[in-house]
Design a protein around this motif. Sequence first.
Motif, mmCIF file in Angstrom:
data_model
loop_
_atom_site.group_PDB
_atom_site.id
_atom_site.type_symbol
_atom_site.label_atom_id
_atom_site.label_comp_id
_atom_site.label_asym_id
_atom_site.label_seq_id
_atom_site.Cartn_x
_atom_site.Cartn_y
_atom_site.Cartn_z
ATOM 1 N N SER A 619 0.827 -1.205 0.000
ATOM 2 C CA SER A 619 0.000 0.000 0.000
ATOM 3 C C SER A 619 0.863 1.259 0.000
ATOM 4 N N ILE A 620 1.952 1.232 0.766
ATOM 5 C CA ILE A 620 2.846 2.392 0.821
ATOM 6 C C ILE A 620 3.448 2.667 -0.552
ATOM 7 N N ALA A 621 3.943 1.607 -1.205
ATOM 8 C CA ALA A 621 4.604 1.783 -2.499
ATOM 9 C C ALA A 621 3.664 2.388 -3.534
ATOM 10 N N ILE A 622 2.432 1.924 -3.581
ATOM 11 C CA ILE A 622 1.487 2.409 -4.599
ATOM 12 C C ILE A 622 0.966 3.798 -4.243
ATOM 13 N N PHE A 623 0.599 4.009 -2.994
ATOM 14 C CA PHE A 623 -0.002 5.288 -2.599
ATOM 15 C C PHE A 623 0.983 6.444 -2.764
ATOM 16 N N ARG A 624 2.264 6.208 -2.507
ATOM 17 C CA ARG A 624 3.255 7.281 -2.581
ATOM 18 C C ARG A 624 3.770 7.519 -3.996
ATOM 19 N N ASP A 625 3.389 6.671 -4.917
ATOM 20 C CA ASP A 625 3.793 6.897 -6.310
ATOM 21 C C ASP A 625 3.048 8.122 -6.846
ATOM 22 N N PRO A 626 3.717 9.014 -7.519
ATOM 23 C CA PRO A 626 3.050 10.241 -7.998
ATOM 24 C C PRO A 626 1.935 9.984 -9.005
ATOM 25 N N ARG A 627 1.850 8.792 -9.543
ATOM 26 C CA ARG A 627 0.794 8.486 -10.513
ATOM 27 C C ARG A 627 -0.522 8.091 -9.846
ATOM 28 N N PHE A 628 -0.494 7.853 -8.519
ATOM 29 C CA PHE A 628 -1.685 7.305 -7.880
ATOM 30 C C PHE A 628 -2.797 8.338 -7.679
ATOM 31 N N ARG A 629 -2.523 9.410 -7.011
ATOM 32 C CA ARG A 629 -3.598 10.343 -6.637
ATOM 33 C C ARG A 629 -4.292 10.977 -7.840
ATOM 34 N N PRO A 630 -3.570 11.281 -8.921
ATOM 35 C CA PRO A 630 -4.299 11.814 -10.085
ATOM 36 C C PRO A 630 -5.206 10.785 -10.749
ATOM 37 N N GLY A 631 -4.980 9.514 -10.499
ATOM 38 C CA GLY A 631 -5.737 8.500 -11.221
ATOM 39 C C GLY A 631 -6.790 7.776 -10.418
ATOM 40 N N TYR A 632 -6.784 7.904 -9.081
ATOM 41 C CA TYR A 632 -7.701 7.146 -8.234
ATOM 42 C C TYR A 632 -8.358 8.059 -7.205
ATOM 43 N N ALA A 633 -9.601 7.726 -6.855
ATOM 44 C CA ALA A 633 -10.345 8.463 -5.831
ATOM 45 C C ALA A 633 -10.959 7.468 -4.852
ATOM 46 N N LEU A 634 -11.150 7.927 -3.620
ATOM 47 C CA LEU A 634 -11.719 7.056 -2.590
ATOM 48 C C LEU A 634 -13.174 6.750 -2.908
ATOM 49 N N SER A 635 -13.515 5.441 -2.861
ATOM 50 C CA SER A 635 -14.875 5.021 -3.177
ATOM 51 C C SER A 635 -15.543 4.295 -2.021
ATOM 52 N N GLY A 636 -14.782 3.670 -1.130
ATOM 53 C CA GLY A 636 -15.356 2.941 -0.001
ATOM 54 C C GLY A 636 -14.347 2.793 1.109
ATOM 55 N N ARG A 637 -14.839 2.621 2.301
ATOM 56 C CA ARG A 637 -13.952 2.494 3.453
ATOM 57 C C ARG A 637 -14.526 1.489 4.444
ATOM 58 N N VAL A 638 -13.663 0.587 4.896
ATOM 59 C CA VAL A 638 -14.032 -0.402 5.909
ATOM 60 C C VAL A 638 -13.293 -0.040 7.189
ATOM 61 N N ILE A 639 -14.022 0.353 8.215
ATOM 62 C CA ILE A 639 -13.424 0.782 9.479
ATOM 63 C C ILE A 639 -13.075 -0.436 10.335
ATOM 64 N N LEU A 640 -11.850 -0.453 10.847
ATOM 65 C CA LEU A 640 -11.396 -1.522 11.732
ATOM 66 C C LEU A 640 -11.036 -0.936 13.090
ATOM 67 N N ASN A 641 -10.683 -1.801 14.019
ATOM 68 C CA ASN A 641 -10.266 -1.339 15.331
ATOM 69 C C ASN A 641 -8.862 -0.729 15.266
ATOM 70 N N GLY A 642 -8.533 0.087 16.248
ATOM 71 C CA GLY A 642 -7.195 0.631 16.361
ATOM 72 C C GLY A 642 -6.864 1.714 15.355
ATOM 73 N N GLY A 643 -7.870 2.290 14.733
ATOM 74 C CA GLY A 643 -7.623 3.357 13.773
ATOM 75 C C GLY A 643 -7.270 2.883 12.382
ATOM 76 N N PHE A 644 -7.350 1.578 12.132
ATOM 77 C CA PHE A 644 -7.021 1.051 10.813
ATOM 78 C C PHE A 644 -8.263 0.992 9.928
ATOM 79 N N SER A 645 -8.016 1.029 8.636
ATOM 80 C CA SER A 645 -9.104 0.937 7.655
ATOM 81 C C SER A 645 -8.608 0.180 6.434
ATOM 82 N N TRP A 646 -9.518 -0.537 5.803
ATOM 83 C CA TRP A 646 -9.288 -1.053 4.453
ATOM 84 C C TRP A 646 -10.060 -0.110 3.526
ATOM 85 N N CYS A 647 -9.325 0.632 2.711
ATOM 86 C CA CYS A 647 -9.910 1.692 1.892
ATOM 87 C C CYS A 647 -9.950 1.262 0.426
ATOM 88 N N VAL A 648 -11.125 1.389 -0.180
ATOM 89 C CA VAL A 648 -11.302 1.000 -1.577
ATOM 90 C C VAL A 648 -11.199 2.252 -2.450
#
Length: 697
Positions: A619-648
């Motif tokens: 997740s770190i490698a893809i999210f920090r790539d400069p090509r990611f944010r211009p091409g993807y937007a948040l569509s869903g979020r799964v809330i977990l304990n401890g402040g973690f999330s699985w984000c679609v």
Amino acid sequence: MKPGDEHDDQSAAPTRDGPTSSERARTEPGDDEAAASAKPGDDGDDGDDGDDGDDGDDGDDGDDGDDGDDEVEERNQEPRYVAGQGATTFAEWLGGKPLGRVPHLVLGLVLPLVFGFTTMWKLRSFTIDDAFISYRYARNLAEGLGLVYNAGEKIEGYTNFSWTVLLALGAKLGIDPSVGAKLLGFACGLGSIALAYHLEARMRPLRTVPALSPWLLASTSAFMGYAIFGLETAFFVVLVLGGIALVMRESERNEHGVPLSGLVFGLAGITRPEAPMYLGLTMLFLPGASLVGLTSPRGRPLAMFGGMTALATAALLKLQTPPQNTSALFAVGLLALVGAVGIAGGVPRALFSMQNLVRGGLFLAIVAAHLVWRKSYYGAWVPNTFTAKTGDLRQQIVGGLDYLKRYSTHEGPLLVLATLGVGAVLGGRKRWLLGFATIASCATAYVILVGGDWMPMHRFATPLQPFLYLIVAFGLRTLVEERRATLNWGLALLAVACVAYRGGRLDEDRRKILVDEKGFWDRAAGGVSRWYLEMERRFGREKVAGEIALGDIGQVGYETRMPIVDLLGLVDPVVAALPGGYTHKVGPGFRDYFFERRPRYFVLISGQGDCSHPSVTGSIAIFRDPRFRPGYALSGRVILNGGFSWCVYEKNETVDLERPVVIVNEADVSEMDRKTFGTVALPFARSSFAPTLGSSP
């Protein structure tokens, strides 16, 4: 028998209880039960001058006919019991009189089976995520898509061919793989307990103390759990234990028919890749003289145990020793040389007998046929998982050593008893038990070499547990049945401590699995599945269909039926072939592959209560790539304990930017989250895809 008593058999004169071992070999080969039953009404003491229940065989109980000769083998393969009438009252039993056959069956087999079934029943609701990978392969095969994960992509992302095919056969008959795996698991878990009982009774006749290894297996949530977590673990163990039991029977009866053990081990060989190790080590402890004559028949198994252990240790040390450390490498070389000499002296002549050659030929025929099929179907000689999980040997060994350390902590005082058992085995020079000790040591080295795995409760250690527990049982029963009061009081206190620790560990493991692990996966992978299926319900499958890229592909892939891009490479040969160890193949090639493929959805694992702080390497490698944010937007979020999330995240070309973000597990959403994301809540619920075998308390 007392450890070390076998040496008496070569020189002692006949006693009032019967002839020496060499004389018995000339009359009734290897049949120490006959010696034990020579006196009617035998109460287990046999008048053996203080050897207390040793059946009058001068220490030869349960040695499978080795008797210091190892040329002549026992004919009777049924579980052995001391002859004569067993104890009829509790006082007689405390006084040292052996139990009868029925009490042994009840206490050593039936009750452990009931306990093991109960343990599995309590854990049945949990399925490990990787099991869903085999489920999807099996379902696709049953539905006519072939043995593939993604339709049209022939990639071998599993290592349990026979297990997957069995699940596919069940699916063809209308049994969902998630249910079929549980049913097979129950059967294999109970079968492992029964085979442990059989082998323990073969190693040492059942007298005062009932069989212990079935209890040890039944009371470990690791072994019983992995029987019904959906994987092939218990199925493989049943095949290995059954194959060994058949090898013992075939070699000791000198049967001339087809050795069925070769077929059973062949099936194990297409179930797990480490099966050849178990068969090969079993063959090295066949009865008979040494091939090259370097050791005596009694010393040969000990030489093989020492040689294999030394060589395995040397191999692991060599892989960890820097090339510039010449003195350490020299010491490792000496250790390897000692191991090689021990192995050379321990090779049995029976290894090249016609029976064993046929046995090996049957095994090789099955494995080779599968290899040829694999090459023709998938285009590769090894499964894609092998490539995905290797690439950094040093990382594997460091991880494997840590894995072994955590497993040792988990087992607790039982390892003390295992050490005691190994001492009894070495002292008694029990051939098959030395074989079991060698299997345990080499299986441990294998676990270190492959680096263990990520799963809870040490799945890779479970196949060696039956051998470890058989050794523990032999050591305990040997010492207890000597009836030395001082020693037995100490052993009783140690046993109480072990039972207390084991009981506490069983409860703790159950909570860990049903609360922590199941709770996490139901919310995480189950939450992503629910999110996707809700989108499909609202907008139609055609509107939301597309590739999903993530690392934990099991449950999400099985429940959504969508094409998957596996970021860990198990079912993706491009990722698998990248440099780096498992879960660390995240260099430039990894990122380029992702953005060239551009899957519609990407599941990012994030911490700190949002979807902008990725917490795992992919997740770190893809999210920090400069090509990611211009091409993807948040569509869903799964809330977990401890402040973690699985984000679609979804591609900008397909995401509806006006649609509110859907958050699964609404109960955990903070007010700030509600202001940041417009939410449409999907309440947390247990996955509707879980097997319907009843609910767990």
